[in-house]
Design a protein around this motif. Sequence first.
Motif, mmCIF file in Angstrom:
data_model
loop_
_atom_site.group_PDB
_atom_site.id
_atom_site.type_symbol
_atom_site.label_atom_id
_atom_site.label_comp_id
_atom_site.label_asym_id
_atom_site.label_seq_id
_atom_site.Cartn_x
_atom_site.Cartn_y
_atom_site.Cartn_z
ATOM 1 N N ARG A 200 0.833 -1.206 0.000
ATOM 2 C CA ARG A 200 0.000 0.000 0.000
ATOM 3 C C ARG A 200 0.866 1.255 0.000
ATOM 4 N N TRP B 52 -0.580 4.990 -1.238
ATOM 5 C CA TRP B 52 -1.954 5.083 -0.752
ATOM 6 C C TRP B 52 -2.011 5.105 0.763
ATOM 7 N N THR C 169 -7.623 5.160 1.625
ATOM 8 C CA THR C 169 -7.758 5.005 0.178
ATOM 9 C C THR C 169 -7.920 3.538 -0.198
ATOM 10 N N LEU C 170 -7.063 2.685 0.362
ATOM 11 C CA LEU C 170 -7.176 1.258 0.065
ATOM 12 C C LEU C 170 -8.506 0.710 0.561
ATOM 13 N N HIS D 2 -11.225 1.506 -1.878
ATOM 14 C CA HIS D 2 -11.145 0.671 -3.077
ATOM 15 C C HIS D 2 -11.646 -0.751 -2.810
#
Length: 117
Positions: free
Chosen positions: A19, A24, A28-29, A32
């Motif tokens: 990550r 990120w 953010t991860l 997603h």
Amino acid sequence: MCNKNHHLVEIGKRIKDARKAKGWSQETLAEHVNIHATYMSQIETGKVNLTVNILKSIADNLEISMKDLVSEYHDENELPEFLREVRAGYFKAKETERGSYIKAVRGIIYAFTSRRK
């Protein structure tokens, strides 16, 4: 005594490394993968047992294979600086480009072992 969550902690570290290599945040991860950021934090610290579906989604979003996340490898602190740099480059590369890193390392090993003979 072996910590029963050792594998979860190691997988979490690999997720965190990948990550960060992508630049990120956990948030953010998590967005997603469609999970809460708190859950992502718990995954990265090995506090929760994640499902295969979530692991696959994390790997896909980080553009790495599930194998990269679950396979055993040495502690990064045990590696010489050069190999840490190669390892970091490998994880930053797209999965389709990783073969080049492997070929380069094999070439270096071959060059050094050929000199010794």
